[in-house]
Design a protein around this motif. Structure first.
Motif, short mmCIF file in Angstrom:
data_model
loop_
_atom_site.label_atom_id
_atom_site.label_comp_id
_atom_site.label_asym_id
_atom_site.label_seq_id
_atom_site.Cartn_x
_atom_site.Cartn_y
_atom_site.Cartn_z
N UNK A 110 -10.26 4.94 9.11
CA UNK A 110 -9.56 3.74 9.54
C UNK A 110 -10.33 2.47 9.17
N UNK A 111 -11.62 2.50 9.36
CA UNK A 111 -12.42 1.32 9.02
C UNK A 111 -12.30 1.00 7.53
N UNK A 112 -12.35 2.03 6.70
CA UNK A 112 -12.24 1.82 5.25
C UNK A 112 -10.86 1.28 4.87
N UNK A 113 -9.82 1.75 5.55
CA UNK A 113 -8.47 1.33 5.20
C UNK A 113 -8.08 -0.04 5.72
N UNK A 114 -8.67 -0.45 6.85
CA UNK A 114 -8.28 -1.71 7.47
C UNK A 114 -9.15 -2.89 7.06
N UNK A 174 -7.09 -4.96 17.83
CA UNK A 174 -6.80 -5.90 16.75
C UNK A 174 -6.51 -7.29 17.29
N UNK A 175 -6.96 -8.30 16.56
CA UNK A 175 -6.55 -9.68 16.76
C UNK A 175 -6.02 -10.19 15.43
N UNK A 176 -4.85 -10.81 15.44
CA UNK A 176 -4.24 -11.31 14.21
C UNK A 176 -3.87 -12.77 14.34
N UNK A 177 -3.72 -13.44 13.22
CA UNK A 177 -3.41 -14.87 13.22
C UNK A 177 -2.01 -15.15 13.73
N UNK A 178 -1.09 -14.15 13.59
CA UNK A 178 0.28 -14.31 14.07
C UNK A 178 0.92 -12.93 14.21
N UNK A 179 2.17 -12.92 14.68
CA UNK A 179 2.85 -11.66 14.90
C UNK A 179 3.10 -10.88 13.62
N UNK A 180 3.41 -11.58 12.53
CA UNK A 180 3.67 -10.91 11.26
C UNK A 180 2.43 -10.19 10.75
N UNK A 181 1.29 -10.86 10.85
CA UNK A 181 0.02 -10.26 10.42
C UNK A 181 -0.28 -9.02 11.26
N UNK A 182 -0.05 -9.14 12.57
CA UNK A 182 -0.34 -8.01 13.46
C UNK A 182 0.56 -6.82 13.15
N UNK A 183 1.83 -7.09 12.87
CA UNK A 183 2.76 -6.00 12.54
C UNK A 183 2.31 -5.28 11.27
N UNK A 184 1.90 -6.02 10.26
CA UNK A 184 1.42 -5.40 9.03
C UNK A 184 0.21 -4.52 9.31
N UNK A 185 -0.70 -5.03 10.14
CA UNK A 185 -1.91 -4.28 10.46
C UNK A 185 -1.58 -3.00 11.23
N UNK A 186 -0.68 -3.09 12.21
CA UNK A 186 -0.30 -1.91 12.98
C UNK A 186 0.40 -0.88 12.10
N UNK A 187 1.29 -1.36 11.21
CA UNK A 187 1.97 -0.44 10.29
C UNK A 187 0.96 0.28 9.41
N UNK A 188 -0.01 -0.47 8.89
CA UNK A 188 -1.03 0.14 8.04
C UNK A 188 -1.87 1.14 8.83
N UNK A 189 -2.28 0.77 10.04
CA UNK A 189 -3.05 1.68 10.87
C UNK A 189 -2.28 2.97 11.14
N UNK A 190 -0.99 2.82 11.42
CA UNK A 190 -0.16 3.99 11.69
C UNK A 190 -0.10 4.91 10.48
N UNK A 191 0.05 4.31 9.29
CA UNK A 191 0.10 5.10 8.06
C UNK A 191 -1.22 5.83 7.84
N UNK A 192 -2.33 5.13 8.05
CA UNK A 192 -3.65 5.74 7.86
C UNK A 192 -3.87 6.90 8.82
#
Length: 232
Positions: A172-176, A199-217
């Motif tokens: 996860x660390x390598x992917x995120x 996670x802390x993100x600059x906005x909701x869109x950034x956070x959604x991308x990060x969560x989606x990526x984490x879920x995929x990983x």
């Protein structure tokens, strides 16, 4: 696996609401539960709102609970709890996230948000407990070391004993690490319960991308690891 999308006709969470969801995964069952979109938590003048989620994961089950983020409107005041009972051979992945929003842009913010996540084994012993409390005033203060410049936050937990927690953390660390506008921490959970991400993100869109990526990983890692285990 089966996917269920929870929808509410009420348009969000309102003052004095008391909502609850109970999900039981039977032996070797696989399922994913999500929501149609983010959930707005509306203004509350006198009372609070409460939401409770209970999940029981039986032997060999695999479950994903992925609701959209809470959107905390001015003077919203919510108490949210998630209780999980999990068999040692089960895997549960779940997340919660929130962002504040003021459609009137008049300086108002939400009152408070209190969350409580408790993970137990089937005997009722506590494996993991995570409690958080934030006020709108603290959220908007942008204090270094608390929220700083970030406007959205999320937690994702992977409750499993079927794979190496240390190996999943490394994956996860390598992917995120390449995600921009994101501040993220990944570590193992106590009681050999699994892995979590904050996670802390600059906005909701950034956070959604990060969560989606984490879920995929997580999904990729889990599928590969479980397939190799089955071959052994």
């Amino acid at each position: 696996m089966a996917t269920l999308c929870l929808q509410s006709t009420s348009g969000g969470i309102f003052e004095s609401d008391r909502t609850s969801v109970s999900i039981v995964l039977e032996e070797n069952s696989h399922a994913r539960v999500t929501t149609a979109a983010a959930t707005v938590v509306h203004r509350m003048e006198k009372d609070i709102a409460q939401q409770k989620v209970f999940i029981e994961a039986g032997p060999g089950s695999f479950f994903e609970y992925a609701p959209g983020p809470l959107i905390m409107f001015p003077m919203a005041n919510l108490r949210s709890s998630l209780e999980l009972k999990v068999d040692p051979s089960a895997t549960v992945i779940f997340c919660d996230s929130f962002i504040a929003h003021n459609p009137n842009h008049n300086g108002e913010t939400f009152t408070s948000l209190r969350t409580d996540v408790c993970v137990r084994n089937l005997q009722g012993e506590v494996l993991v407990r995570d409690r958080a409390f934030v006020t709108g005033e603290t959220y908007e203060s942008k204090t270094l070391g608390i929220t700083g410049k970030y406007k959205a936050q999320a937690t994702l937990m992977v409750i499993t004993q079927q794979v190496s927690a240390d190996a999943l953390v490394t994956h996860l660390r390598a992917g995120l690490v390449a995600m921009e506008a994101l501040y993220v921490g990944v570590s193992t959970l106590p009681s050999n319960a699994g892995v979590w991400i904050r996670m802390l993100g600059k906005d909701g869109a950034c956070l959604k991308q990060a969560l989606d990526l984490a879920w995929i990983l997580v999904r990729e890692f889990m599928v590969d690891a479980l397939q190799l285990a089955a071959l052994d």
